[in-house]
Design a protein around this motif. Structure first.
Motif, PDB file in Angstrom:
ATOM      1  N   HIS A  75       0.799  -1.150   0.071  1.00 26.96           N
ATOM      2  CA  HIS A  75      -0.131   0.058   0.044  1.00 26.96           C
ATOM      3  C   HIS A  75       0.938   1.213  -0.062  1.00 26.96           C
ATOM      4  O   HIS A  75       0.617   2.014  -0.924  1.00 26.96           O
ATOM      5  CB  HIS A  75      -0.807  -0.058   1.196  1.00 26.96           C
ATOM      6  N   HIS A  93       1.731   4.333  -2.592  1.00 23.18           N
ATOM      7  CA  HIS A  93       1.766   5.910  -2.729  1.00 23.18           C
ATOM      8  C   HIS A  93       3.138   6.464  -3.183  1.00 23.18           C
ATOM      9  O   HIS A  93       3.111   7.404  -3.817  1.00 23.18           O
ATOM     10  CB  HIS A  93       1.605   6.082  -1.446  1.00 23.18           C
ATOM     11  N   GLU A 148      -5.814   7.679  -2.788  1.00 24.20           N
ATOM     12  CA  GLU A 148      -5.574   6.227  -2.594  1.00 24.20           C
ATOM     13  C   GLU A 148      -5.835   5.391  -3.763  1.00 24.20           C
ATOM     14  O   GLU A 148      -5.452   4.074  -3.401  1.00 24.20           O
ATOM     15  CB  GLU A 148      -6.550   5.832  -1.536  1.00 24.20           C
ATOM     16  N   SER A 205      -2.084   3.494  -4.063  1.00 25.81           N
ATOM     17  CA  SER A 205      -1.788   2.522  -2.924  1.00 25.81           C
ATOM     18  C   SER A 205      -2.823   1.463  -3.046  1.00 25.81           C
ATOM     19  O   SER A 205      -2.256   0.183  -2.844  1.00 25.81           O
ATOM     20  CB  SER A 205      -2.022   3.306  -1.854  1.00 25.81           C
TER      21      SER A 205
HETATM   22 ZN   LIG Z   1      -2.957   5.333   1.750  1.00 25.37          ZN
END
Ligand SMILES: [Zn+2]
Length: 600
Positions: free
Chosen positions: A385, A389, A412, A415
């Motif tokens: 995750h 990013h 998001e 991620s």
């Molecule tokens: Zn995140």
């Protein structure tokens, strides 16, 4: 050694500064201040008469100062996150915070004067080709303009909020963070915190789960009057401010923050509701895995299948890089740097903060990742995750500082997409179907909780705001709205205990950031849909996705997604995400049937 299988994995922050007493920190702070002062001397009071070329120069200067400030602020907060026990790091953090605020106060006039500008003049400037690279930035600064009060009024609101809405928020945090629950277990009574009692809902023992849930709601009901009073007060406060700021409905302010229009959100939510059947199918499948006629609410997160064997950090690295490589060699190459150049801090240490995050201080640099790696699947997914990013932050480095960050709705994307890649790669490499069952069930439960449950939460808030217009909300009324908002999701597939009427009362989003929850729906569904597109289009999808990440925050989510063929106003697009979810349920069903005997 279990527990700290990332020993020695520490980050190297020397690309930012050498140490907490590096003289360059003070020198940079002084330079920022001097630049901010001359910026003010040159432009204060002149924004209304400025020409596009001067506006461009001003914006660029402001951006460079902000970029430098962000590096210093990031450095001090990264140092502090990695070891909060050192007083010298605390001192630095405080000193930097104060000095950065001083500089930002000197710069604030620019934004305020830009907001004061009449619409026609501002539009003319933004249309000028000179400002092409900053049109989005300048435009998005102005989005709250129609809802601003006068400066004097804003000041009063800010000051009164401290003893008004912010105080109620603090009271809520104080109550919920100190809540304890007495759980009767094997003849003895244990005092548990909120997170400890919630963790018990993942235990294999059904009686324990049931007991934990009952204890949870009993404990919450003891504070129900106060929690309902706080919520009622805050909702009324919002309604009052919405009236004063001329917001046509309670969700509009959030839509502006998210750079999304309400119509697209409305369609997304309707499509989500039309797909609750997918959740019901999953709940039934889970009931059969647990050999129950029907799930009760406390069975929702019960473990099924067999847990994956623990991973050392080096193994996690190998799996993640393998999964990224299968998508694109550029992904692997970019992610490899994080490991090779020590931009990740993964080991567990005393004084280090919990959880995980990825910080992207400046497009002129690279992101840093902090996590607390033990050795289970959750942690592998957490690294995946945060690296997602990290990839976003690295690939969008060609953007300037003001075009670097993305709003919540798309923040998001990279991620969660990264998690999907690693998840698929892991499942395919398992030979034990029971492990595959556990992996897929875990993924589905995550996705259901994000997509459907957050949609329920949003509908609940809508119902609360609409009911509050008619008068004060009692705990009973809030409980009724909560139960009726949950009913369509759980349907007849999951039994909701009566105590669940207190299920709303500890959720911080309702208190601190109304209508935040639909962003989770948006983010997760977007990724599911993009992932489906990747599966259908194969390699031809990859460059389009890379371009999306490279674009950073240079335009609105809607505009950035368009080149991928995504129309967020089209219900068919949202449905694509649900097809991916449905496929996952079918995959699980197939596994269960194929391995009927082995799974239990
Ligand atoms: Zn995140």
């Amino acid at each position: 050694m279990a527990g700290n299988r990332a020993e020695g994995i520490r980050w190297d922050l020397s690309d930012l500064f050498a140490s907490h007493d590096d003289p360059r920190i003070e020198a940079t702070l002084r330079e920022c201040r001097a630049r901010a002062e001359s910026f003010g001397a040159k432009l204060r009071g002149k924004i209304s008469r400025i020409n596009p070329k001067e506006l461009l120069e001003g914006t660029k200067e402001l951006e460079e100062i902000e970029d430098s400030l962000s590096r210093i602020a990031s450095y001090s907060s990264l140092l502090y996150s990695a070891d909060s026990s050192k007083p010298e790091y605390q001192d630095l953090e405080q000193r930097v915070e104060q000095r950065v605020t001083e500089v930002r106060n000197l710069l604030l006039f620019f934004e305020l004067e830009w907001l004061e500008l009449d619409e026609e003049t501002a539009q003319r400037s933004m249309r000028d080709p000179t400002l092409k690279g900053y049109a989005h930035y300048l435009k998005s600064l102005r989005r709250f303009r129609p809802h601003k009060l006068s400066e004097a009024e804003e000041k009063i609101v800010n000051e009164k909020d401290n003893t008004g809405r912010n105080a109620f928020g603090r009271l809520f945090s104080e109550i919920t963070s100190t809540l304890t629950f007495s759980l009767e277990r094997e003849g003895k009574s244990e005092e548990l915190t909120l997170s400890e009692i919630l963790a018990l809902l993942h235990e294999p023992d059904r009686e324990l789960r049931k007991n934990a849930m009952q204890t949870l709601y009993q404990g919450l009901s003891a504070h129900g009057q106060t929690l309902a009073f706080i919520y009622d007060t805050l909702v009324q406060d919002h309604l009052t401010m919405d009236r004063l700021r001329s917001y046509p409905n309670p969700m509009v302010e959030r839509h502006l923050v998210n750079e999304i229009d309400g119509e697209a959100v409305g369609k997304m939510m309707e499509v989500t509701e039309a797909n609750y059947g997918i959740a019901h199918d999953y709940f039934q499948l889970k009931a059969s895995l647990l050999e129950l006629p029907r799930l009760a609410l406390y069975d929702q997160y019960a473990p099924v299948g067999k847990e994956l064997t623990p991973f050392a950090f080096a193994q996690a690295q190998e799996v993640i890089l393998g999964a990224l490589e299968a998508f694109s060699p550029i992904f692997r190459q970019t992610a490899s740097e994080f490991f090779a150049k020590r931009w990740i801090d993964a080991e567990i240490r005393k004084g280090k903060r919990g959880g995980a995050f990825c910080a992207s201080p400046s497009p002129k640099l690279h992101p840093y990742i902090l996590c607390n790696y033990t050795d289970n699947l959750r942690d592998v997914m957490t690294v995946a995750h945060e690296l997602g990013h990290g990839l976003h932050g690295s690939l969008s480095r060609k953007q300037s500082f003001f075009n670097y960050d993305t709003p919540l709705t798309t923040a998001e994307t990279a991620s969660v997409f990264g998690e999907m890649l690693v998840f698929d790669y892991l499942v395919e490499r398992q030979t034990d179907p029971r492990v595959q069952v556990a992996l897929i069930a875990g993924k589905l439960e995550d996705a259901l909780a994000t997509v459907f449950r957050q949609n329920v939460l949003t509908r609940f808030e809508e119902a609360v705001f609409s009911k509050r217009r008619a008068g004060r909300l009692t705990p009973e009324a809030v409980g009724e709205l909560w139960m009726s908002s949950n009913k369509p999701y759980y349907g007849s597939a999951v039994e909701m205990p009566d105590g669940y009427r207190w299920g709303w009362s500890y959720i911080p989003h309702f208190i601190h950031s109304r209508f935040y929850c639909y962003s989770y729906v948006f983010g997760q569904l977007l990724v599911l849909a993009l992932y489906r597109m990747y599966r259908e289009q194969g390699k031809s999808f990859v460059p389009k996705y890379l371009a999306l990440l490279e674009a950073g925050g240079s335009d609105s989510p809607e505009a950035l997604l368009k080149p991928l063929g995504v129309d967020i106003h089209d219900p068919k697009f949202w449905q694509t995400g649900f097809e991916e979810l449905r496929a996952l349920v079918a995959r699980l069903q197939g596994l269960v049937e194929a391995a009927a005997g082995a799974v239990r």
